[in-house]
Motif scaffolding. Structure first.
Motif, PDB file in Angstrom:
ATOM      1  N   ALA A  38       0.837  -1.200   0.000  1.00  0.00           N
ATOM      2  CA  ALA A  38       0.000   0.000   0.000  1.00  0.00           C
ATOM      3  C   ALA A  38       0.872   1.250   0.000  1.00  0.00           C
ATOM      4  N   TRP A  39       0.477   2.255  -0.760  1.00  0.00           N
ATOM      5  CA  TRP A  39       1.320   3.444  -0.939  1.00  0.00           C
ATOM      6  C   TRP A  39       1.598   4.178   0.367  1.00  0.00           C
ATOM      7  N   TRP A  40       0.666   4.089   1.332  1.00  0.00           N
ATOM      8  CA  TRP A  40       0.798   4.847   2.569  1.00  0.00           C
ATOM      9  C   TRP A  40       1.603   4.120   3.650  1.00  0.00           C
ATOM     10  N   LEU A  41       1.735   2.789   3.539  1.00  0.00           N
ATOM     11  CA  LEU A  41       2.289   1.994   4.630  1.00  0.00           C
ATOM     12  C   LEU A  41       3.737   2.366   4.943  1.00  0.00           C
ATOM     13  N   TYR A  42       4.565   2.480   3.926  1.00  0.00           N
ATOM     14  CA  TYR A  42       6.003   2.678   4.146  1.00  0.00           C
ATOM     15  C   TYR A  42       6.344   4.102   4.583  1.00  0.00           C
ATOM     16  N   PRO A  43       5.827   5.133   3.901  1.00  0.00           N
ATOM     17  CA  PRO A  43       6.164   6.488   4.365  1.00  0.00           C
ATOM     18  C   PRO A  43       5.600   6.800   5.747  1.00  0.00           C
ATOM     19  N   VAL A  44       4.394   6.307   6.056  1.00  0.00           N
ATOM     20  CA  VAL A  44       3.811   6.566   7.379  1.00  0.00           C
ATOM     21  C   VAL A  44       4.626   5.862   8.461  1.00  0.00           C
ATOM     22  N   THR A  45       5.033   4.613   8.197  1.00  0.00           N
ATOM     23  CA  THR A  45       5.859   3.891   9.172  1.00  0.00           C
ATOM     24  C   THR A  45       7.198   4.585   9.375  1.00  0.00           C
ATOM     25  N   TYR A  46       7.817   5.022   8.284  1.00  0.00           N
ATOM     26  CA  TYR A  46       9.104   5.718   8.376  1.00  0.00           C
ATOM     27  C   TYR A  46       8.968   6.983   9.222  1.00  0.00           C
ATOM     28  N   LEU A  47       7.898   7.734   8.996  1.00  0.00           N
ATOM     29  CA  LEU A  47       7.678   8.967   9.739  1.00  0.00           C
ATOM     30  C   LEU A  47       7.473   8.683  11.226  1.00  0.00           C
ATOM     31  N   LEU A  48       6.651   7.690  11.562  1.00  0.00           N
ATOM     32  CA  LEU A  48       6.376   7.382  12.957  1.00  0.00           C
ATOM     33  C   LEU A  48       7.619   6.847  13.672  1.00  0.00           C
ATOM     34  N   LEU A  49       8.431   6.059  12.960  1.00  0.00           N
ATOM     35  CA  LEU A  49       9.683   5.597  13.552  1.00  0.00           C
ATOM     36  C   LEU A  49      10.634   6.763  13.810  1.00  0.00           C
ATOM     37  N   ALA A  50      10.675   7.708  12.880  1.00  0.00           N
ATOM     38  CA  ALA A  50      11.507   8.896  13.078  1.00  0.00           C
ATOM     39  C   ALA A  50      11.014   9.695  14.278  1.00  0.00           C
ATOM     40  N   LEU A  51       9.692   9.752  14.466  1.00  0.00           N
ATOM     41  CA  LEU A  51       9.130  10.459  15.614  1.00  0.00           C
ATOM     42  C   LEU A  51       9.515   9.757  16.915  1.00  0.00           C
ATOM     43  N   ALA A  52       9.404   8.423  16.934  1.00  0.00           N
ATOM     44  CA  ALA A  52       9.799   7.667  18.128  1.00  0.00           C
ATOM     45  C   ALA A  52      11.281   7.848  18.421  1.00  0.00           C
ATOM     46  N   HIS A  53      12.096   7.870  17.372  1.00  0.00           N
ATOM     47  CA  HIS A  53      13.536   8.047  17.571  1.00  0.00           C
ATOM     48  C   HIS A  53      13.847   9.431  18.126  1.00  0.00           C
ATOM     49  N   THR A  54      13.082  10.439  17.712  1.00  0.00           N
ATOM     50  CA  THR A  54      13.250  11.778  18.278  1.00  0.00           C
ATOM     51  C   THR A  54      13.003  11.757  19.778  1.00  0.00           C
ATOM     52  N   GLY A  55      11.954  11.041  20.203  1.00  0.00           N
ATOM     53  CA  GLY A  55      11.682  10.917  21.632  1.00  0.00           C
ATOM     54  C   GLY A  55      12.803  10.225  22.380  1.00  0.00           C
ATOM     55  N   VAL A  56      13.331   9.148  21.798  1.00  0.00           N
ATOM     56  CA  VAL A  56      14.424   8.420  22.432  1.00  0.00           C
ATOM     57  C   VAL A  56      15.660   9.305  22.563  1.00  0.00           C
TER      58      VAL A  56
END
Length: 432
Positions: free
Chosen positions: A338-356
């Protein structure tokens, strides 16, 4: 109250009942200068990025894949491994600001050299030159990492340090979004060598400006440690890890939290296998990093000042659960590709990494006393440099079985890391 103090207090919330007007003025001035210098440094980092811009640049100049595989290990481990050895040198100095300035100068020169290499070289020559300059860059960055946290601890009180890290992340995120949109609009899926070289040149200028700003910070003198009072850095590091149980648990937790740092490249790999998954071109990668910083930086900064330990735990747990959900959706026929799955996951992982990142930076500064801050930062970073190589090697080996296997391993690692972080002491609040 000075204008700088008023501006600072409008940006950074804290209880200042125990500070007089002069203390507030000094903190405000030093805080604003460090926000500005850290923002300029973080802006340069958006360009000298071993996961996005640098591999794109080396691919554009025809560097071999073998060279591309060295970028992340050299960038990450190179800036961490030397720190325990450098720590005694810094501790013999009453002021640490000068070491930050030397590190910024080294990064500026290395980045300017990368710009020249990308503009004039091709193939193996370009690849080897960029990797060698990246090693110089990383060694210089280790000085900034060590000295910057020490200066922050000396000039800004508890309850405000996380917000300074967060504000710098927000501002650099805004720059990254602007840069990513410009790359997408101007270059589309293809970004030329000339544009990439110019970007690297602009990043070098950002470090020069950061150097000039940080030079104005007024750091109080600390008590230097005499060389005769210091044992060898290897034995001192091992003794600290062996005897200081809270610090040892922090190092283990930080090593297990690598899920948010090492997962994104595998998500991109799976996206490429599915034909792009909406992540075609360099721009969206940079935009995703910028959005994560812009959305999460200030929020995470305030949460870190309340409890950096809780933020570390929750961010790691979120990253692990996110990877697990992503793998499940990737395996389902209805959502696979799905077109949205990879960019959305990448963005959310980047957000989690910012928190860490914001949480662990704040935690190590808050947990260390004045006499141990440099040592804590140095030993933890050196230990993480070793763990990064080990975890990276294991995940890379598992990736031979498939990117999904490597992601599963990292998700489990992150869950264990969240549990270890949950039992760390809360050091964010001043002792009563």
């Amino acid at each position: 109250m000075t204008p700088a103090a008023r501006l600072y207090q409008s940006l950074v919330r804290a209880d200042r009942s125990d500070q007089d007007v002069d203390q507030q003025a000094r903190t405000g001035r030093n805080g604003l200068l460090q926000i500005a210098a850290n923002t300029l440094q973080a802006t340069g980092d958006q360009v000298v990025n071993a996961k996005t811009v640098l591999p794109w640049a080396l691919t554009a100049v025809g560097a071999p894949a073998a060279v591309l595989g060295l970028l992340v290990p050299v960038r990450e481990s190179g800036s961490m491994l030397p720190q325990a050895a450098m720590s005694p040198v810094l501790q013999r100095s009453a002021h640490r600001r000068s070491f930050w300035l030397v590190g910024a100068a080294g990064q500026a020169l290395a980045t300017a050299g990368m710009a020249l290499a990308v503009a004039t070289l091709t193939g193996w020559a370009a690849g080897v030159a960029v990797v060698a300059l990246l090693a110089v860059f990383s060694l210089s960055r280790s000085l900034n990492s060590l000295a910057g946290k020490d200066v922050l601890g000396r000039t800004v009180p508890k309850g405000e340090r996380g917000q300074i890290n967060g504000l710098s992340t927000v501002l650099s995120g805004a720059v990254a979004i602007t840069l990513g949109l410009a790359l997408r609009l101007v270059g589309g899926d293809e970004v030329g060598v000339g544009v990439l070289a110019a970007l690297l040149g602009a990043a070098a200028l950002a470090w020069v400006l950061a150097l000039l700003v940080f030079a104005a910070v007024r750091e109080p003198a600390g008590e230097p440690v005499a060389a005769a009072d210091q044992e060898g850095w290897v034995s001192a590091s091992w003794r600290l890890l062996r005897e200081d149980a809270p610090f040892r648990r922090f190092v283990w937790a930080r090593g297990l939290l690598l899920v948010s740092a090492l997962s994104p490249p595998f998500v991109v790999s799976l996206a490429a296998q599915e034909g792009g998954g909406g992540l075609a071109g360099l721009g969206p990668f940079v935009i995703a990093q910028g959005v994560a910083g812009l959305v999460g930086g200030r929020w995470f900064g305030r949460l870190a000042d309340r409890s950096s330990q809780a933020l570390m735990t929750r961010s790691a747990l979120a990253a692990s659960l996110l990877v697990a959900v992503f793998l499940a959706l990737h395996l389902l026929p209805a959502t696979r590709g799905a077109w949205w799955l990879y960019p959305v996951t990448y963005l959310l992982l980047a957000l989690a990494h910012t928190g860490v990142r914001v949480a662990r930076k704040t935690y190590v500064v808050d947990m260390a006393g004045e006499d141990r801050r440099t040592t804590y930062v140095a030993v933890s970073n050196t230990a993480i440099g070793v763990l990064l190589l080990v975890v990276g090697a294991v995940s890379s080996a598992l990736a031979l079985l498939g990117a999904g296997v490597a992601l599963g391993f990292l998700a489990v690692l992150g869950l264990v890391g969240a549990w270890v972080a949950a039992i760390l002491p809360d050091v964010s609040r001043p002792a009563a």
